[in-house]
Motif scaffolding. Sequence first.
Motif, PDB file in Angstrom:
ATOM      1  N   ASN A 444       0.837  -1.194   0.000  1.00 41.87           N
ATOM      2  CA  ASN A 444       0.000   0.000   0.000  1.00 41.87           C
ATOM      3  C   ASN A 444       0.879   1.253   0.000  1.00 41.87           C
ATOM      4  O   ASN A 444       1.643   1.488   0.919  1.00 41.87           O
ATOM      5  N   CYS A 445       0.757   2.041  -1.062  1.00 42.10           N
ATOM      6  CA  CYS A 445       1.524   3.272  -1.194  1.00 42.10           C
ATOM      7  C   CYS A 445       0.566   4.438  -1.084  1.00 42.10           C
ATOM      8  O   CYS A 445      -0.484   4.435  -1.717  1.00 42.10           O
ATOM      9  N   THR A 446       0.897   5.397  -0.263  1.00 45.03           N
ATOM     10  CA  THR A 446      -0.013   6.549  -0.098  1.00 45.03           C
ATOM     11  C   THR A 446      -0.145   7.315  -1.415  1.00 45.03           C
ATOM     12  O   THR A 446      -1.150   7.958  -1.660  1.00 45.03           O
ATOM     13  N   GLN A 447       0.873   7.236  -2.270  1.00 45.60           N
ATOM     14  CA  GLN A 447       0.827   7.934  -3.561  1.00 45.60           C
ATOM     15  C   GLN A 447       0.099   7.123  -4.629  1.00 45.60           C
ATOM     16  O   GLN A 447      -0.732   7.628  -5.354  1.00 45.60           O
ATOM     17  N   CYS A 448       0.443   5.829  -4.718  1.00 47.07           N
ATOM     18  CA  CYS A 448      -0.033   5.022  -5.859  1.00 47.07           C
ATOM     19  C   CYS A 448      -1.148   4.059  -5.497  1.00 47.07           C
ATOM     20  O   CYS A 448      -1.647   3.339  -6.353  1.00 47.07           O
ATOM     21  N   GLY A 449      -1.508   3.980  -4.241  1.00 45.58           N
ATOM     22  CA  GLY A 449      -2.547   3.026  -3.854  1.00 45.58           C
ATOM     23  C   GLY A 449      -2.000   1.613  -3.741  1.00 45.58           C
ATOM     24  O   GLY A 449      -0.799   1.410  -3.603  1.00 45.58           O
ATOM     25  N   THR A 486       9.148  -0.578   0.032  1.00 47.38           N
ATOM     26  CA  THR A 486       9.052   0.523  -0.917  1.00 47.38           C
ATOM     27  C   THR A 486       8.020   0.197  -1.981  1.00 47.38           C
ATOM     28  O   THR A 486       7.772  -0.967  -2.291  1.00 47.38           O
ATOM     29  N   CYS A 487       7.440   1.233  -2.520  1.00 42.91           N
ATOM     30  CA  CYS A 487       6.387   1.053  -3.517  1.00 42.91           C
ATOM     31  C   CYS A 487       7.006   0.578  -4.839  1.00 42.91           C
ATOM     32  O   CYS A 487       7.953   1.193  -5.327  1.00 42.91           O
ATOM     33  N   PRO A 488       6.491  -0.505  -5.397  1.00 43.90           N
ATOM     34  CA  PRO A 488       7.053  -1.002  -6.658  1.00 43.90           C
ATOM     35  C   PRO A 488       6.814  -0.035  -7.819  1.00 43.90           C
ATOM     36  O   PRO A 488       7.533  -0.088  -8.820  1.00 43.90           O
TER      37      PRO A 488
HETATM   38 ZN    ZN Z   1       3.862   4.466  -4.678  1.00 44.16          ZN
END
Ligand code: ZN
Length: 756
Positions: A444-449, A486-488
Amino acid sequence: MAASENNIYDFKAIEEKWQQKWLAEKTFKATEDTSRQKYYLLEMFPYPSGRIHMGHVRNYTIGDVVARYKRMKGFNVLHPMGWDSFGLPAENAAIKNKTHPAKWTYENIDYMKTQLQKMGLSYDWDRELATCDPEYYRWEQQFFIEMFKKGLIYQKVTTVNWCETCQTVLANEQVIDGECWRCDNQVALREMNGWFFKITDYTEELLADCETLSGWPEKVLTMQKNWIGKSIGAEVDFPVDASDAVLQIFTTRPDTIFGATFMSIAPEHPLANELCKGTGQEEKVAEFIKRIIVEKQRQKPDEEPEKEGIFTGSYCINPFNNNRIPIYVANFVLMEYGTGAVMAVPAHDQRDFEFAKKYEIPITVVIQPEGDTLDPGAMTEAYEGPGALVNSGEFTGIASAEAKDAITAHAKKNGFGSPRTTYRLRDWGISRQRFWGSPIPMINCTQCGMQPVPEKDLPVLLPTDVTIDTSGKSPLHTLESFYKTTCPACGGEARRETDTMDTFVESSWYFARYTCPDFQEGPLKKEAVNYWLPVDQYIGGVEHAILHLLYARFFTKVLRDLGYLSINEPFKKLLTQGMVIKDGAKMSKSKGNVVDPNVLIDKYGADTVRLFSLFAAPPERDLDWNDQGVEGAFRFLNRIYRFIADNMSTIAADDLSMPAELNTAERTLNRKMHQTIRKVGSDLEERFHFNTAISAVMELANTLFSLTGENTKEPIAPAVIKESLEAILTLLSPMVPHFCEELWTMTGNEHYLKIK
Ligand code: ZN
Ligand code: ANZ
């Protein structure tokens, strides 16, 4: 058995000898061989709880007989075994012993494996798998990602039981009288985001394919269909009086619409709190709703609470006759079904009838059964059958079946209704806030969902360096080394999903992985699954007749659509065996009526235990345990053993040629032998009636004993005796394999037994 009877055969030595031989020689190893007809025999794999119990013994013995029988018939048999090894008990044991669940689990697996081997079960142990092994669940994570990309997985907020003290979600069974089973503190309801599999995308196929499962028990198919619960009916709009709101209902009986005398809505219905505004009922209704929602949450799936409801203070208008009818909130209306609102017709629906009686609501008859006239005042129950419409305006006189269509068409034409089909089946919530399960491979990325874990980063491993403390909370939620990632997509800081998957996910595809348990290049090897699948015969407890089978069927269809499988259904034939009971109750620790298979195996040997569990009842029935029966089985084997020991000179006679012409005794024995062979074949092949097959062999043995005993009138040629004896051993060998192999070699044959 009487102590004076000698020649008790040395089952310990015999069983050990053959078990070692089978293991060392890999007698039951299965390999794909397109020149032979395959037969995939599977028993539901066990949870490694610690020890096998009589239910396992029964299930696996039944399966083993079929596997051995089919092998003797020349089939290339796949008969694997493994462990359904994720789940809550391992966590509880880990808390108790302050260890990692893996330790407890693998110790249990080791122990139970030796127990199964002591039963002489003919598994291809090279295919053993454990679902908690990263080598297994990594592929499940891959499936998850592929399903997610295909739109078959989504997140949704649901209400769960939450223990603030333990900081954990509780299953309904873990809430006892509103309190946490572990800490006895009050449980609260909490909204939480969870992951769902879109099984409802496959509803129609799951239903339709029931028709192709001719090898399944009718009652299991009925349970599958009921669970899917297709209902054909109509949706009709009832405007709320003195308001702009509209109550939409779903009914399977539009023909009864003129008999609606009240409305019932679910406590969770969005209008429930609105309808009471300004009626003076607000507080009472709000309290009722709150109480019922909590009670419903705690309710066990098979519990039916007493029907109750509360008047909202509002009315709505029946669009067919403009009657003004009161709206109730009722505890038996489900928000998840239809529209969450019901037009109540007490004259023709039993639930509504009881409700109307309780709250003194009028009852209007609108269907008259043929040759009868219903009087609402005199009715003691609803009339739910068909008939001719009465009190139904322009539809009066029409038969109820036709009226359903006519009334629906009328509603549609006038813009206040339409035909509708509903299903009871809901999407499958697979999120568990537990530790001992397959991690859900999402980030779960706050930027990308929500982002799937890239396949190259699989598996998402369960950490091995944790202990679960007494709070019972999953360490994943607080273990930074696990969740911090980290966000992929953007490379920014992100949080790994800390929920794990429902253990039903593992058991939804294990049968496919057995075909290629060591395959490294992907989850399933094409040639292997195409050769072995579907499972020809699946055997297991009826308690899994709904969910496990439905999920496995769903997964099969999904894996087909992802290109892994080319079958539509996983299990061609299904046998659901009954329970093992003793003194009238299911064997269980709490009842104190457990018979430990180990004790019996030590005392009588595995063959006797197998023989008894097959002999005591046909497989689909409950098996009533009794100790005399075990003794009887043991005595029977001993008699055969003694007969052979006593007649070694006959069996090893120089002249083993068949007499040119049989005398009367020889003919009697010979005929009995052929009848028995035929009977056992059909009992095993067509009906799995091992009990009657065993009786038939017992009869043949008795014939042999009596014709050759002290009172014999005619001598029987050694060849005729030997032939019958060999038939007995051959027929019994799938059931009591060590015993028969031993005697088979003793009578001068080579192992192994084969059907000639
Ligand atoms: Zn992200
Ligand atoms: C009026 C009626 C009259 C009904 C009658 C039955 C008999 P199945 O067959 O199981 O689909 N219903 C609809 N939605 C409901 C919900 N959310 N919770 C509880 N009950 C609900 O059942 C459909 C019937 O169950 C519907 O048809 C409705 O009652 C009720 F003589 O409508 B019936």
